[in-house]
Write an enzyme that holds these catalytic residues in place. Structure first.
Site, PDB file in Angstrom:
ATOM      1  N   GLU A 108      27.737  36.052  29.777  1.00  0.00           N
ATOM      2  CA  GLU A 108      28.414  35.551  30.972  1.00  0.00           C
ATOM      3  C   GLU A 108      29.161  34.241  30.654  1.00  0.00           C
ATOM      4  O   GLU A 108      30.275  34.033  31.126  1.00  0.00           O
ATOM      5  CB  GLU A 108      27.391  35.362  32.108  1.00  0.00           C
ATOM      6  CG  GLU A 108      27.927  34.779  33.395  1.00  0.00           C
ATOM      7  CD  GLU A 108      29.093  35.547  34.012  1.00  0.00           C
ATOM      8  OE1 GLU A 108      29.388  36.675  33.593  1.00  0.00           O
ATOM      9  OE2 GLU A 108      29.740  34.990  34.910  1.00  0.00           O
ATOM     10  N   ARG A 121      43.832  38.721  44.852  1.00  0.00           N
ATOM     11  CA  ARG A 121      43.758  40.155  44.553  1.00  0.00           C
ATOM     12  C   ARG A 121      44.874  40.609  43.611  1.00  0.00           C
ATOM     13  O   ARG A 121      44.832  41.711  43.084  1.00  0.00           O
ATOM     14  CB  ARG A 121      43.848  40.963  45.851  1.00  0.00           C
ATOM     15  CG  ARG A 121      42.755  40.669  46.834  1.00  0.00           C
ATOM     16  CD  ARG A 121      42.922  41.510  48.064  1.00  0.00           C
ATOM     17  NE  ARG A 121      42.699  42.896  47.762  1.00  0.00           N
ATOM     18  CZ  ARG A 121      41.525  43.513  47.847  1.00  0.00           C
ATOM     19  NH1 ARG A 121      40.475  42.839  48.270  1.00  0.00           N
ATOM     20  NH2 ARG A 121      41.397  44.769  47.541  1.00  0.00           N
ATOM     21  N   LYS A 152      40.937  39.839  41.354  1.00  0.00           N
ATOM     22  CA  LYS A 152      39.564  39.659  41.811  1.00  0.00           C
ATOM     23  C   LYS A 152      38.832  40.985  41.975  1.00  0.00           C
ATOM     24  O   LYS A 152      37.658  41.102  41.653  1.00  0.00           O
ATOM     25  CB  LYS A 152      39.593  38.903  43.140  1.00  0.00           C
ATOM     26  CG  LYS A 152      38.229  38.587  43.714  1.00  0.00           C
ATOM     27  CD  LYS A 152      37.589  37.453  42.984  1.00  0.00           C
ATOM     28  CE  LYS A 152      36.208  37.129  43.478  1.00  0.00           C
ATOM     29  NZ  LYS A 152      35.458  36.379  42.450  1.00  0.00           N
ATOM     30  N   CYS A 197      45.611  44.734  44.463  1.00  0.00           N
ATOM     31  CA  CYS A 197      46.793  44.225  45.133  1.00  0.00           C
ATOM     32  C   CYS A 197      46.300  43.817  46.506  1.00  0.00           C
ATOM     33  O   CYS A 197      45.250  44.283  46.942  1.00  0.00           O
ATOM     34  CB  CYS A 197      47.849  45.302  45.304  1.00  0.00           C
ATOM     35  SG  CYS A 197      48.482  45.924  43.742  1.00  0.00           S
ATOM     36  N   GLY A 231      46.284  50.809  45.227  1.00  0.00           N
ATOM     37  CA  GLY A 231      45.615  51.993  44.682  1.00  0.00           C
ATOM     38  C   GLY A 231      46.482  52.618  43.605  1.00  0.00           C
ATOM     39  O   GLY A 231      47.424  51.988  43.110  1.00  0.00           O
ATOM     40  N   TRP A 287      49.565  43.296  41.690  1.00  0.00           N
ATOM     41  CA  TRP A 287      48.971  43.231  40.352  1.00  0.00           C
ATOM     42  C   TRP A 287      49.416  44.520  39.681  1.00  0.00           C
ATOM     43  O   TRP A 287      48.939  45.596  40.026  1.00  0.00           O
ATOM     44  CB  TRP A 287      47.455  43.160  40.491  1.00  0.00           C
ATOM     45  CG  TRP A 287      46.700  42.893  39.229  1.00  0.00           C
ATOM     46  CD1 TRP A 287      46.371  41.663  38.706  1.00  0.00           C
ATOM     47  CD2 TRP A 287      46.118  43.860  38.346  1.00  0.00           C
ATOM     48  NE1 TRP A 287      45.634  41.816  37.563  1.00  0.00           N
ATOM     49  CE2 TRP A 287      45.464  43.150  37.310  1.00  0.00           C
ATOM     50  CE3 TRP A 287      46.088  45.251  38.307  1.00  0.00           C
ATOM     51  CZ2 TRP A 287      44.795  43.780  36.264  1.00  0.00           C
ATOM     52  CZ3 TRP A 287      45.410  45.879  37.266  1.00  0.00           C
ATOM     53  CH2 TRP A 287      44.773  45.148  36.265  1.00  0.00           C
ATOM     54  N   GLU A 332      37.993  34.079  30.364  1.00  0.00           N
ATOM     55  CA  GLU A 332      38.876  34.503  31.461  1.00  0.00           C
ATOM     56  C   GLU A 332      39.631  33.350  32.115  1.00  0.00           C
ATOM     57  O   GLU A 332      40.725  33.548  32.604  1.00  0.00           O
ATOM     58  CB  GLU A 332      38.144  35.378  32.490  1.00  0.00           C
ATOM     59  CG  GLU A 332      37.191  34.690  33.407  1.00  0.00           C
ATOM     60  CD  GLU A 332      36.514  35.656  34.385  1.00  0.00           C
ATOM     61  OE1 GLU A 332      37.136  36.628  34.821  1.00  0.00           O
ATOM     62  OE2 GLU A 332      35.350  35.404  34.722  1.00  0.00           O
TER      63      GLU A 332
HETATM   64  C1  AGP Z   1      34.158  38.047  36.728  1.00  0.00           C
HETATM   65  O1  AGP Z   1      34.437  36.713  36.567  1.00  0.00           O
HETATM   66  C2  AGP Z   1      35.315  38.942  36.695  1.00  0.00           C
HETATM   67  N1  AGP Z   1      36.343  38.529  37.551  1.00  0.00           N
HETATM   68  C3  AGP Z   1      35.008  40.427  36.689  1.00  0.00           C
HETATM   69  O2  AGP Z   1      34.386  40.691  35.461  1.00  0.00           O
HETATM   70  C4  AGP Z   1      34.156  41.031  37.822  1.00  0.00           C
HETATM   71  O3  AGP Z   1      32.845  40.566  37.728  1.00  0.00           O
HETATM   72  C5  AGP Z   1      34.193  42.564  37.730  1.00  0.00           C
HETATM   73  O4  AGP Z   1      35.499  43.003  37.906  1.00  0.00           O
HETATM   74  C6  AGP Z   1      33.271  43.234  38.714  1.00  0.00           C
HETATM   75  O5  AGP Z   1      33.609  42.936  40.023  1.00  0.00           O
HETATM   76  P1  AGP Z   1      32.668  43.295  41.235  1.00  0.00           P
HETATM   77  O6  AGP Z   1      31.437  42.469  41.106  1.00  0.00           O
HETATM   78  O7  AGP Z   1      33.458  42.954  42.446  1.00  0.00           O
HETATM   79  O8  AGP Z   1      32.364  44.756  41.129  1.00  0.00           O
END
Ligand code: AGP
Length: 594
Positions: free
Chosen positions: A467, A27, A589, A2, A98, A71, A474
């Site tokens: 990847e 976020r 994100k 969030c 949180g 979120w 996504e």
């Molecule tokens: C990637 O496109 C995603 N949004 C997601 O898998 C992301 O990589 C994952 O949540 C890890 O995030 P971080 O690298 O900030 O830890």
């Protein structure tokens, strides 16, 4: 997960809060709201995007305020569940990021005491707890309320009769943007970049009072000083700069992300020869921990470190990390997280710390939580990444991991020079792929018509396929799976149809011949095959339908180039399908919940 914001100063808070929330929308984006303080609190909240809320919400006045973009975790997406949340009197407003783990018990107890709840959220208990303890001192009440709470939180509180904001942090990010006779609070620095580049990063257990001209922070009842830092990003870094989406801009920033990350030094990493002498007992193996795209970077890192350094290297999905699988003190644990805030990764690193393992963080965000719980940090130099789909941060993570492997490896001068020379050609080779964007875009638009797709690779290209599949699913919502090419015949063949495209990653490495065999087996079952192959590969075109030409590179570096081509495929498939590319459904994100 969030986004939360706060403002105190001499200007009207509402426009600043709305502007800042738009910067944090990546976020969370299912609902949003703000509250401002004039003589009393006024609140406005709704479901939907911040941009629409900003257009349609009524004007509310006050020079102090808080805001939130949500979120959903507890409670569905409704206006009532959107933040801020109020206590029974309507005089205390709270925004929170949180998860309050014991919220149900707290809610039951508070209900028995006469508190009435208006939402299904965990957050609302905080407002009622503050009300319960409030006797004129807001900070004191917040402090007492939070002692009852277990879980994670970044909290900002606004209350009638108080010109300050009270802020608190426990495992969820919270920063203070320092201004002149005004101060800003946010989940991350991107929110207040328009107003200030001076930032204070709060730490776990901090509770602060933020007023227009002062910031006081305590931890465990003691006043603490948190150093002000200058954010290395500019407002322009966090804007679209004429691109239709942040993701496209960020894909195009990858040559720069490689160059900048390459330039950054990793002084604390030493060649294994020296490491062996200095700390023989301290390096038996390396464990990489991460989630999502960062996990894929880890898988590629495993391959590269294994090949160049010959140190046993393993990768674990952070949420699957088991502290029992590390040898005490002898396992180096590397956490990879672009945001530096992913709860699963942070928790795994804390376990590793508690077992005495040396820990290293690889992150893109200065001041993020991972920088505080690891012994050493490698910063990737991508600039802020706003699109929910990770692109340039992934490429920068690869750059950091390859740099680290090369630094540790005991290579002779010639081999070291040859790898370094190849490394330095990557930005221009990535640029060549970007220059071929229109052709890849056309294939992406064709991909948009399918419902299912497979990505296959072998060796180092298997995580690259993972990847590619993650990017496609996504942002375009096309169901995509990645398989080790040799494995697809062991079951998934049953799913192959003429309208199930296969994206085959086929660099000219030692897996090439086996890859051609897999491609022929797949082709015999009807699907269209799109191959990512080296520019001078004449052989492959007779076996596949489409070839995306990739500049010639040492196969060890092929993940950089193949990934960029797949990002473009995913982007244009998603665009053709009219998807919300930067803010995909149900995603956020930064995943700050376990
Ligand atoms: C990637 O496109 C995603 N949004 C997601 O898998 C992301 O990589 C994952 O949540 C890890 O995030 P971080 O690298 O900030 O830890």
């Amino acid at each position: 997960m969030c986004g939360i914001v706060g403002y105190v100063g001499y200007r009207e808070a509402q426009p600043i809060l709305l502007e800042s929330l738009q910067r944090l929308e990546y976020r969370g984006y299912d609902s949003c709201g703000i509250a401002t303080l004039n003589d009393s609190l006024t609140m406005s909240k709704d479901v939907g995007r911040v941009v629409d809320f900003a257009k349609n919400s009524p004007k509310i006045h006050g020079k102090a305020g808080i805001g939130h973009t949500r979120w959903a975790t507890h409670g569905t997406v409704t206006s009532a569940n959107a933040h801020p949340h109020l206590d029974c009197t309507g005089n205390i407003a709270v925004v929170h990021n949180g998860v309050i783990e014991n919220f149900q018990k707290l809610r039951d107890d508070l209900t028995k005491e006469g508190h009435r709840f208006n939402s299904d959220t965990d957050t609302e208990v905080i407002a009622h707890l503050i009300e319960k303890y409030y006797q004129g001192d807001l900070k004191e009440a917040v402090s007492k309320a939070l002692t009852e709470v277990t879980g994670t939180y970044a909290v900002v509180v606004l209350a009638k009769g108080h010109k300050d904001l009270v802020v608190a942090r426990q495992e969820s990010p919270l920063v203070i943007g320092v201004g002149d006779k005004e101060n800003f609070v946010a989940s991350d620095v991107a929110a207040s970049l328009d107003y200030t580049d001076r930032t204070i990063y709060l730490e776990d257990g901090d509770i602060g009072i933020v007023s227009p001209d002062s910031i006081t922070i305590t931890n465990n009842g003691q006043t603490v000083k948190r150093e002000e830092q200058i954010v290395p990003w500019s407002v322009e870094d966090a804007q679209k700069a004429g691109y239709e989406h942040f993701m496209l801009k960020e894909i195009h920033e990858q040559p720069k992300a490689i160059e900048n990350t390459l330039r950054a030094q990793i002084p604390f990493i030493k060649p294994l020869t020296i490491l062996g002498a200095e700390s023989e007992k301290r390096l038996e193996d390396i464990m990489l921990i991460a989630c999502g795209t960062s996990y894929h970077a880890g898988l590629i890192g495993e391959y590269v470190i294994g090949k160049l350094c010959r140190v046993p290297t393993r990768v674990k999905i952070a949420s699957e990390f088991d502290p029992n699988c590390i040898a005490l003190e002898k396992t180096w644990v590397l956490g990879i997280s672009q945001s530096g805030e992913t709860t699963d990764t942070l928790r795994a690193l804390k376990h590793a710390n508690s077992r005495g393992c040396p820990t290293i963080g690889i992150t893109n965000v200065q001041g993020s939580s991972i920088t505080r719980i690891t012994e050493q940090v490698i910063f990737t130099q991508s600039g802020p990444e706003i699109g929910v789909a990770a692109t340039k941060t992934f490429i920068a993570q690869l750059t950091a991991l390859y740099s680290l492997a090369l630094k540790m490896a005991q290579l002779d001068v010639k081999a070291q020079e040859s790898y370094q020379t190849e490394f330095k050609t990557l930005p221009s080779k990535v640029q060549q792929i970007l220059d071929n964007e229109e052709q890849i875009a056309e294939y992406g638009r064709q991909l948009a018509k399918c419902d299912n797709a497979f990505f296959v690779g072998r060796g180092i290209s298997y995580p690259v396929a993972m990847e590619g599949a993650l990017k496609l699913k996504e942002i375009s919502y096309i169901h995509a799976e990645a398989y080790a090419a040799g494995e697809i015949k062991h079951g998934p063949f049953a799913l192959l149809r003429s309208n199930t495209p296969i994206i085959a990653i086929a660099p000219r490495d030692n897996t090439y011949d086996a890859m051609l065999t897999s491609i022929k087996e797949i082709k015999a079952r009807g699907p269209q095959v799109i191959a990512l192959a080296q520019e001078d590969d004449e052989e492959i075109q007779q076996f596949v339908d489409i070839v995306i030409r990739i500049p010639k590179v040492d196969p060890l570096f092929s993940p950089f180039l193949n990934t960029v081509a797949m990002q473009l495929l995913a982007y244009y498939a998603a665009k053709e399908r009219g998807c919300a590319i930067d803010l995909p459904v149900n995603l956020a994100k930064s995943v700050t919940v376990p």
